[in-house]
Design an enzyme around this catalytic site. Structure first.
Site, short mmCIF file in Angstrom:
data_model
loop_
_atom_site.label_atom_id
_atom_site.label_comp_id
_atom_site.label_asym_id
_atom_site.label_seq_id
_atom_site.Cartn_x
_atom_site.Cartn_y
_atom_site.Cartn_z
CB THR A 310 -0.91 0.08 1.23
OG1 THR A 310 -0.13 0.43 2.39
CG2 THR A 310 -1.64 -1.22 1.48
CG ASP A 311 1.29 5.89 -1.18
OD1 ASP A 311 2.21 6.10 -0.35
OD2 ASP A 311 1.16 6.58 -2.20
CE1 TYR A 312 4.92 7.40 5.91
CE2 TYR A 312 2.85 7.37 7.12
CZ TYR A 312 4.23 7.53 7.09
OH TYR A 312 4.91 7.79 8.25
CB THR A 313 -1.70 5.43 6.61
OG1 THR A 313 -1.84 6.69 5.94
CG2 THR A 313 -0.54 5.49 7.59
CB ALA A 314 -3.25 3.32 1.11
#
Length: 785
Positions: A310-314
């Protein structure tokens, strides 16, 4: 002082003579040999059957010993170390590593820092599974190259590949083995700050660049000077509504497959080892929970066998998206979708075991995700030697070595676009220059947004570059003239320090000082634009003109009557109507990286003849956005007659861009002959030969990017007015002519038809060849059954 070829004295000072194409090719080969950066089509190939079998056996054996907790731990990516690029920070990292609750780390680099964390994993966990270390290496690691939008403007695929190879060499020497790049999102709205990270608006060119960058990062195998690429942001992130970062996306399946998805597929086909999910939704389902996207399309249709992070905290952000009200709910959806690794949010760590116990997920789903992460570590050689990227001696010998800095300077000058020139450039080596502007003697902003581990203290400013080039032959009268902006709202949001605000003088005092410097000089070079913090992630702008205060400076300088050269630094296309109308010359230098000042000076003084061309359309006004060359016609297309009222047009401005896609000037001029075709009709399986003769009609040797476009005049669905299909970059001496040949086949004319089949249809076509998407010669041909 201006409008002259470089003087003999200057040429001697910088040891510059125009290169022949053969000399240029030879130098490129020598550089690539010593940098071990082959220009051939090599990349991380699939494992050979014997090696694949060996890896499968190793991973299966390891997984047979792992507990559920240990498998889930491999799916957890934490952030620790030097940078914070998201809303939360990982906690208790050392303890979590010891417990086996961490599979990878990002934002930590240097051999020493990486070794310390790796030792915790290897020495304190039951199965001694090593960590993978990732970082945002976007346009270089320590040696910073131009922003990707600038690199794309070079249209030099071999050079772009080499920048990725150098970035991989430095990053791997600094403890890293995984980079969150390339960003291949098609972007047609310059208000979006992350347009700086990609290749621009075109699908075909973006696909070629995506492939080149993956090849540069990964090479033909994961040797210690290569890294695993992570293609981002999958998918459609560049189409966020209103150009506002993290916003929603909504588009038809046809546009998605025709225009936005191909660069991701090109990167996957090139062997990319990992993919990052995007923040936006697709067809109402956020990417991080979208099974059609991550499993049906990416894995089943495209055959991707790497892992998805995932992207950051997606994953956490699926809750405000409306996909569930708890981590328990969204964790299940992400795993079902095919997401393997959770960046920072720890949704998997906190919820997967309970989901498994409750029968909401299957053990096989956890196993599949864990296997893909372990396979990546195996391919990177971490099971053989967890510390293979932790060599201090290699770091000292590799990072920012002279050859890499030379490559950065070369890349920067090849990325600079000449937007206008009324004969004042190149500058001659004599007289006096008023060097003015908030970015003229600026180091901090040279390396631009997403410069990661780059050190702006080592960047070369324009003032530094000119002083180093002219060797005191030109008198420089310097004045800052203005701050980056006078917008208090923006200053408060980004902070005075981030914008290098000088509060010791009023705006008028700074302008007065600049005017005084201009009046005692022969020519003005004004270096203006954005601060690095004004583009990139979380840096969308509703007004993409020069920031307030800078135009006041330019108007005061124009009033002096001295010739005005504008040097732009920015991470996006800007609205530059006044600047275009009033400047005598204008250079788009983007954020050119560590060697920015040297490269800009090379171009200003003619030590390099600019050849770059923009890959994102520059609008006249923000109200035209989105504006891109490959648009569709309406039933009432506007042909330029303003009295023809009931057509698709504005009342207050023309439909035309300020600078069209593919635009860029040279210090010389090129003439294009009419197009010649070998036939006016082809069948599937046959080739159309397209040729034109290019003549350098000016007095400078130079490079030209010859662009080929097509248009299908009618189809089962409407087709764009132009589509880029190929280009060739050629070098011509003054007065030299060369015939350029292209080959087109039916496969180049494919599109998604009325039944969403990717095919070609017979009919009438136009082929265009020219110096940009607007200024072209055309010819007609048919594709017949």
């Amino acid at each position: 002082m201006f409008g002259h070829e470089p003087s003999t004295k200057l040429a001697a000072t910088i040891n510059y003579e125009p290169l022949t194409m053969n000399q240029y090719k030879m130098i490129r080969k020598v550089i690539c040999f010593f940098l071990l950066l082959p220009l051939t089509n090599v990349f991380a190939q699939p494992l050979k059957p014997a090696e694949q079998k060996k890896m499968n056996a190793f991973v299966s054996n390891l997984m047979s010993k792992m507990t559920v907790d240990e498998k889930i731990g491999q799916l957890n990516l934490v952030s620790v170390g030097f940078d914070v690029t998201g809303p939360i920070v990982s906690k208790n990292v050392d303890e979590n590593i010891k417990k086996g609750d961490v599979g990878g780390v990002f934002n930590t680099y240097t051999p020493d820092a990486v070794r310390k964390l790796q030792e915790i994993a290897v020495n304190n966990t039951r199965l001694k599974i090593p960590l993978i270390f990732g970082y945002d290496v976007i346009h270089g690691h320590k040696t910073i190259f131009p922003i990707p939008l600038g690199l794309a403007s070079s249209w030099d695929l071999a050079m772009i590949k080499n920048t990725a190879s150098i970035a991989a060499s430095e990053a791997s020497a600094d403890g890293l083995n995984w980079v969150f790049s390339p960003m291949v999102d098609i972007a047609r709205d310059p208000r979006w700050g992350r347009i700086a990270e990609g290749a621009g608006e075109d699908t075909w060119l973006g696909s070629q660049i995506a492939k080149a960058m993956v090849q540069g990062y990964q090479g033909d195998s994961y040797t210690t000077d290569k890294v695993m690429a992570c293609v981002k942001h999958f998918a459609l992130y560049g189409a966020v509504e209103a150009g506002r970062d993290y916003n929603t996306v909504d588009m038809s399946e046809r546009r998605m497959k025709q225009d936005y998805l191909p660069p991701y597929q090109a990167a996957v086909d090139a062997g990319a080892g990992s993919v990052m999910s995007s923040f936006n939704e697709i067809n109402g389902v956020p990417a991080t929970a979208n099974k059609w996207l991550m499993t049906d399309l990416l894995r089943k249709q495209w055959g991707f066998n790497g892992f998805v992070v995932t992207d950051y905290t997606a994953m956490n952000e699926l809750i405000p998206h409306g996909m569930g009200e708890t981590g328990y709910a969204v964790g299940k959806k992400a795993l079902d979708a095919g997401i393997d690794m959770d960046m920072v949010g720890e949704i998997y760590l906190d919820n997967l075991k309970r989901l498994l116990k409750d029968g909401k997920i299957q053990a096989s789903e956890i196993d599949a995700a864990c296997r893909r992460i372990l396979e990546a570590k195996y391919k990177l050689g971490l099971f053989t030697d967890p510390y293979r990227y932790c060599n201090d001696n290699r770091a000292q010998q590799t990072i920012m070595q002279p050859a890499y800095l030379d490559a950065a300077r070369d890349a920067a000058k090849r990325s600079i676009v000449l937007l206008k020139n009324d004969g004042v450039l190149p500058l001659r080596n004599g007289g006096s220059i008023a060097l003015i502007g908030p970015l003229a003697d600026n180091h901090k902003d040279m390396i631009g947004p997403w410069s990661g581990a780059g050190d702006w203290h080592k960047a070369i400013s324009v003032l530094d570059g000119i002083r180093g080039l002219i060797n005191n032959n030109v008198k420089i009268n310097y004045a800052k003239g203005a701050n980056i902006t006078t917008d208090k709202w923006l200053i408060d949001r980004l902070s005075p320090d981030a914008l290098s605000i000088d509060s010791s003088q009023t705006s008028q005092q700074m302008i007065d000082e600049a005017v005084k410097a201009a009046k005692k000089s022969d020519i003005i070079v004004a270096v203006v634009g954005e601060a690095a913090t004004m583009s990139g992630e979380a840096a969308s702008r509703s007004d993409i003109g020069l920031p307030p205060g800078q135009e006041d400076l330019l108007k005061a300088l124009k009033a002096t009557g001295k010739p005005l050269v504008i040097v732009l630094m920015n991470g996006r296309p800007l609205t530059l109507k006044w600047e275009n109308d009033n400047a005598d010359a204008m250079l788009e230098t983007w954020f050119a990286g560590t060697e920015a000042g040297n490269a800009i000076s090379d171009v200003l003084f003619g030590a390099y003849n600019p050849s770059a061309k923009i890959t994102a359309t520059f609008p006249q006004d923000v109200g035209q956005i989105p504006l891109y060359y490959a648009h569709k016609n309406t039933g009432r297309p506007y042909a330029g007659d303003f009295t023809d009222r009931y057509k698709s047009r504005y009342l207050d401005i023309s439909n035309d861009p300020l600078y069209p896609f593919g635009f860029g000037l040279s210090y010389t001029t090129f003439n294009y002959s009419d197009i010649k075709l070998n036939t006016n009709s082809i069948k599937p399986g046959q080739s159309l030969q397209v040729s034109t003769t290019i003549t350098n009609t000016g007095k400078y040797d130079g490079e030209e990017i010859v662009q080929l476009y097509t248009r299908q005049m009618a189809g089962s669905v409407t087709r764009p007015v132009e589509e880029l299909k190929n280009f060739k970059k050629i070098f011509l001496k003054a007065g030299e002519s060369r015939t350029v040949n292209f080959t087109l086949t039916a496969n180049d004319l494919r599109f998604y038809d009325i039944n969403m089949k990717y095919t070609y249809e017979p009919g009438n076509f136009k082929v265009f060849v020219g110096t940009n998407s607007r200024d072209v010669k055309e010819a007609d041909f048919k594709l017949v059954e």
